[in-house]
Design an enzyme around this catalytic site. Structure first.
Site, short mmCIF file in Angstrom:
data_model
loop_
_atom_site.label_atom_id
_atom_site.label_comp_id
_atom_site.label_asym_id
_atom_site.label_seq_id
_atom_site.Cartn_x
_atom_site.Cartn_y
_atom_site.Cartn_z
N VAL A 197 18.31 6.57 30.86
CA VAL A 197 18.86 8.26 31.29
C VAL A 197 18.47 8.99 32.20
O VAL A 197 18.21 7.92 33.61
CB VAL A 197 17.26 9.08 30.56
CG1 VAL A 197 17.81 9.96 30.61
CG2 VAL A 197 16.92 8.65 29.12
N LYS A 198 19.45 9.17 32.53
CA LYS A 198 20.14 10.04 34.06
C LYS A 198 19.17 11.21 35.17
O LYS A 198 19.84 11.83 33.72
CB LYS A 198 21.34 9.89 34.22
CG LYS A 198 22.32 8.24 34.28
CD LYS A 198 23.73 8.98 33.72
CE LYS A 198 24.27 9.29 35.62
NZ LYS A 198 26.02 9.25 35.67
N CYS A 199 18.73 10.78 35.58
CA CYS A 199 17.30 12.68 35.80
C CYS A 199 18.76 12.22 37.15
O CYS A 199 18.60 12.07 38.08
CB CYS A 199 16.59 12.87 35.57
SG CYS A 199 16.00 12.19 34.00
#
Length: 232
Positions: free
Chosen positions: A82-84
Protein backbone atom coordinates in the site's frame (compact mmCIF):
# COMPACT_ATOMS: atom_id res chain seq x y z
CA UNK A 1 19.77 -4.04 -5.41
CA UNK A 2 16.30 -5.03 -6.58
CA UNK A 3 14.82 -3.50 -9.72
CA UNK A 4 11.13 -2.64 -9.98
CA UNK A 5 9.27 -1.52 -13.09
CA UNK A 6 7.25 1.68 -12.68
CA UNK A 7 4.36 0.76 -14.94
CA UNK A 8 0.83 -0.64 -15.12
CA UNK A 9 1.17 -1.70 -18.76
CA UNK A 10 0.86 -5.47 -19.06
CA UNK A 11 2.88 -5.66 -22.30
CA UNK A 12 5.82 -3.84 -20.69
CA UNK A 13 5.59 -5.89 -17.50
CA UNK A 14 5.49 -9.23 -19.33
CA UNK A 15 8.45 -8.22 -21.50
CA UNK A 16 10.55 -7.15 -18.50
CA UNK A 17 9.69 -10.36 -16.63
CA UNK A 18 10.80 -12.40 -19.66
CA UNK A 19 14.30 -10.88 -19.33
CA UNK A 20 14.52 -11.90 -15.69
CA UNK A 21 15.13 -8.21 -15.07
CA UNK A 22 12.56 -7.13 -12.48
CA UNK A 23 11.68 -8.09 -8.93
CA UNK A 24 8.47 -6.09 -8.54
CA UNK A 25 6.29 -3.28 -9.85
CA UNK A 26 5.28 0.16 -8.66
CA UNK A 27 2.12 1.84 -9.89
CA UNK A 28 0.19 5.00 -9.18
CA UNK A 29 -3.24 6.37 -10.18
CA UNK A 30 -1.77 8.11 -13.25
CA UNK A 31 -0.19 4.90 -14.58
CA UNK A 32 -3.29 2.81 -13.90
CA UNK A 33 -5.65 5.31 -15.54
CA UNK A 34 -3.68 5.11 -18.81
CA UNK A 35 -4.55 1.44 -19.19
CA UNK A 36 -8.35 1.93 -19.25
CA UNK A 37 -8.96 -1.42 -17.56
CA UNK A 38 -10.84 -2.63 -14.51
CA UNK A 39 -8.72 -1.36 -11.63
CA UNK A 40 -8.75 -4.38 -9.31
CA UNK A 41 -8.51 -6.93 -12.11
CA UNK A 42 -5.47 -5.09 -13.51
CA UNK A 43 -3.74 -5.18 -10.12
CA UNK A 44 -4.46 -8.89 -9.71
CA UNK A 45 -3.05 -9.63 -13.16
CA UNK A 46 0.11 -7.63 -12.47
CA UNK A 47 0.63 -9.52 -9.20
CA UNK A 48 0.29 -12.86 -10.98
CA UNK A 49 2.70 -11.90 -13.76
CA UNK A 50 5.41 -10.49 -11.53
CA UNK A 51 5.16 -12.74 -8.46
CA UNK A 52 6.78 -9.95 -6.45
CA UNK A 53 5.83 -6.76 -4.59
CA UNK A 54 3.32 -4.53 -6.39
CA UNK A 55 2.76 -1.04 -4.95
CA UNK A 56 -0.55 0.77 -5.40
CA UNK A 57 -1.29 4.24 -4.11
CA UNK A 58 -4.19 5.33 -1.95
CA UNK A 59 -6.17 8.35 -3.14
CA UNK A 60 -7.92 9.49 0.06
CA UNK A 61 -6.71 12.65 1.77
CA UNK A 62 -7.47 11.59 5.34
CA UNK A 63 -5.83 8.83 7.37
CA UNK A 64 -9.03 6.84 7.88
CA UNK A 65 -9.71 6.76 4.14
CA UNK A 66 -6.12 5.75 3.32
CA UNK A 67 -6.24 2.98 5.89
CA UNK A 68 -9.53 1.66 4.53
CA UNK A 69 -8.21 1.69 0.95
CA UNK A 70 -5.04 0.02 2.16
CA UNK A 71 -7.00 -2.83 3.69
CA UNK A 72 -8.90 -3.31 0.42
CA UNK A 73 -5.68 -3.34 -1.62
CA UNK A 74 -3.97 -5.71 0.79
CA UNK A 75 -6.88 -8.16 0.68
CA UNK A 76 -6.67 -8.25 -3.12
CA UNK A 77 -3.38 -10.17 -3.27
CA UNK A 78 -0.54 -11.06 -0.86
CA UNK A 79 1.97 -9.19 -3.05
CA UNK A 80 0.26 -5.81 -2.74
CA UNK A 81 2.13 -3.00 -0.99
CA UNK A 82 0.00 0.00 0.00
CA UNK A 83 1.34 3.44 -0.95
CA UNK A 84 0.64 6.38 1.35
CA UNK A 85 1.93 9.93 0.77
CA UNK A 86 4.41 11.54 3.11
CA UNK A 87 1.93 13.85 4.82
CA UNK A 88 0.65 13.96 8.39
CA UNK A 89 -2.39 11.94 7.38
CA UNK A 90 -0.21 9.56 5.39
CA UNK A 91 1.99 8.92 8.42
CA UNK A 92 -1.07 8.28 10.58
CA UNK A 93 -2.36 5.77 8.03
CA UNK A 94 1.07 4.16 7.78
CA UNK A 95 1.23 3.68 11.53
CA UNK A 96 -2.26 2.16 11.58
CA UNK A 97 -1.68 -0.17 8.63
CA UNK A 98 1.74 -1.25 9.94
CA UNK A 99 0.08 -2.16 13.27
CA UNK A 100 -2.21 -4.44 11.25
CA UNK A 101 0.83 -6.05 9.56
CA UNK A 102 0.04 -4.42 6.21
CA UNK A 103 3.14 -3.32 4.33
CA UNK A 104 3.29 0.36 3.39
CA UNK A 105 5.39 2.21 0.81
CA UNK A 106 5.57 5.82 1.98
CA UNK A 107 5.88 7.82 -1.21
CA UNK A 108 6.70 11.36 -2.35
CA UNK A 109 9.68 11.70 -0.02
CA UNK A 110 11.92 14.69 -0.70
CA UNK A 111 13.97 15.17 2.48
CA UNK A 112 15.91 13.11 5.04
CA UNK A 113 13.68 14.36 7.84
CA UNK A 114 10.63 13.02 6.01
CA UNK A 115 12.39 9.67 5.55
CA UNK A 116 13.17 9.54 9.26
CA UNK A 117 9.51 10.05 10.15
CA UNK A 118 8.41 7.42 7.63
CA UNK A 119 10.69 4.86 9.24
CA UNK A 120 9.44 5.74 12.72
CA UNK A 121 5.83 5.32 11.52
CA UNK A 122 6.65 1.76 10.44
CA UNK A 123 7.07 2.12 6.66
CA UNK A 124 8.14 -1.03 4.84
CA UNK A 125 9.51 1.09 1.97
CA UNK A 126 10.25 4.79 1.65
CA UNK A 127 10.26 6.24 -1.87
CA UNK A 128 12.50 9.30 -2.36
CA UNK A 129 11.85 10.97 -5.73
CA UNK A 130 15.32 11.82 -6.98
CA UNK A 131 14.50 12.93 -10.53
CA UNK A 132 12.07 15.57 -9.32
CA UNK A 133 14.75 16.95 -7.01
CA UNK A 134 17.21 17.10 -9.90
CA UNK A 135 14.55 19.03 -11.85
CA UNK A 136 14.70 21.89 -9.33
CA UNK A 137 18.53 21.94 -9.18
CA UNK A 138 18.86 19.80 -6.06
CA UNK A 139 21.04 16.70 -5.86
CA UNK A 140 18.62 13.78 -5.74
CA UNK A 141 21.32 11.19 -5.08
CA UNK A 142 22.56 13.13 -2.06
CA UNK A 143 19.17 12.48 -0.48
CA UNK A 144 19.71 8.74 -0.94
CA UNK A 145 23.09 8.99 0.79
CA UNK A 146 21.55 10.88 3.71
CA UNK A 147 18.70 8.40 4.14
CA UNK A 148 21.11 5.47 3.90
CA UNK A 149 23.25 6.95 6.69
CA UNK A 150 20.28 7.70 8.97
CA UNK A 151 18.77 4.25 8.55
CA UNK A 152 22.13 2.57 9.14
CA UNK A 153 22.76 4.68 12.25
CA UNK A 154 19.57 3.49 13.92
CA UNK A 155 19.09 0.14 12.19
CA UNK A 156 15.70 1.03 10.77
CA UNK A 157 14.32 -1.91 8.76
CA UNK A 158 12.60 0.43 6.27
CA UNK A 159 13.92 -0.22 2.76
CA UNK A 160 14.98 2.61 0.45
CA UNK A 161 13.08 2.46 -2.84
CA UNK A 162 14.64 4.99 -5.21
CA UNK A 163 11.90 6.50 -7.38
CA UNK A 164 11.61 9.09 -10.15
CA UNK A 165 14.58 7.41 -11.82
CA UNK A 166 15.27 9.09 -15.16
CA UNK A 167 18.36 7.37 -16.63
CA UNK A 168 20.90 4.55 -16.10
CA UNK A 169 23.29 6.77 -14.11
CA UNK A 170 20.62 7.15 -11.44
CA UNK A 171 20.40 3.35 -11.24
CA UNK A 172 24.15 2.82 -11.03
CA UNK A 173 24.61 5.51 -8.38
CA UNK A 174 21.73 4.11 -6.32
CA UNK A 175 23.40 0.69 -6.44
CA UNK A 176 26.76 2.16 -5.44
CA UNK A 177 25.20 3.91 -2.44
CA UNK A 178 23.49 0.68 -1.39
CA UNK A 179 19.82 1.50 -1.95
CA UNK A 180 17.57 -1.52 -1.59
CA UNK A 181 15.49 -0.95 -4.72
CA UNK A 182 15.30 1.30 -7.78
CA UNK A 183 12.04 1.62 -9.70
CA UNK A 184 12.00 2.95 -13.23
CA UNK A 185 9.90 3.26 -16.41
CA UNK A 186 10.30 0.71 -19.17
CA UNK A 187 12.42 3.04 -21.32
CA UNK A 188 15.00 3.44 -18.57
CA UNK A 189 15.06 -0.31 -17.97
CA UNK A 190 15.75 -0.86 -21.67
CA UNK A 191 18.53 1.74 -21.55
CA UNK A 192 20.34 -0.33 -18.89
CA UNK A 193 20.85 -3.06 -21.49
CA UNK A 194 22.11 -0.98 -24.39
CA UNK A 195 25.76 -0.30 -25.16
CA UNK A 196 27.12 0.51 -28.64
CA UNK A 197 30.15 -1.73 -28.15
CA UNK A 198 27.88 -4.69 -27.46
CA UNK A 199 26.06 -4.09 -30.76
CA UNK A 200 29.31 -3.62 -32.68
CA UNK A 201 30.87 -6.72 -31.11
CA UNK A 202 27.85 -8.90 -31.88
CA UNK A 203 27.72 -7.75 -35.49
CA UNK A 204 31.43 -8.48 -35.91
CA UNK A 205 31.11 -11.96 -34.42
CA UNK A 206 28.25 -12.82 -36.77
CA UNK A 207 30.11 -11.54 -39.82
CA UNK A 208 33.18 -13.58 -38.88
CA UNK A 209 30.98 -16.63 -38.39
CA UNK A 210 29.54 -16.28 -41.88
CA UNK A 211 33.06 -16.36 -43.35
CA UNK A 212 33.32 -20.02 -42.36
CA UNK A 213 32.41 -22.53 -45.09
CA UNK A 214 28.79 -23.62 -44.85
CA UNK A 215 29.89 -27.20 -44.31
CA UNK A 216 31.95 -26.20 -41.26
CA UNK A 217 29.09 -24.22 -39.77
CA UNK A 218 26.70 -27.10 -40.23
CA UNK A 219 29.12 -29.53 -38.60
CA UNK A 220 29.33 -27.35 -35.49
CA UNK A 221 25.59 -26.74 -35.18
CA UNK A 222 23.10 -26.98 -38.04
CA UNK A 223 20.87 -24.36 -36.41
CA UNK A 224 23.46 -21.65 -35.86
CA UNK A 225 23.30 -20.25 -39.37
CA UNK A 226 19.56 -19.63 -39.19
CA UNK A 227 19.96 -18.28 -35.65
CA UNK A 228 22.53 -15.73 -36.80
CA UNK A 229 20.19 -14.49 -39.52
CA UNK A 230 17.34 -14.19 -37.01
CA UNK A 231 19.51 -12.15 -34.63
CA UNK A 232 20.45 -9.70 -37.36
Amino acid sequence: MKIFLDSANLVEIKEAVSWGAIDGVTTNPSLVSKEQQDFFELLRTICEIVNGPVSMETISKDAAGMAQEGRQFSALHPNIIVKCPLTKEGLKATRQLASEHIRVNVTLCFSPSQALLAAKAGAFYVSPFIGRLDDISNDGMQLIRQIKTIYANYRFPTQILVASVRHPIHVVEAAQIGADIATMPFGTLEALIRHPLTDIGLERFLKDWERLPQSARNLINPNVGSLAKAVR
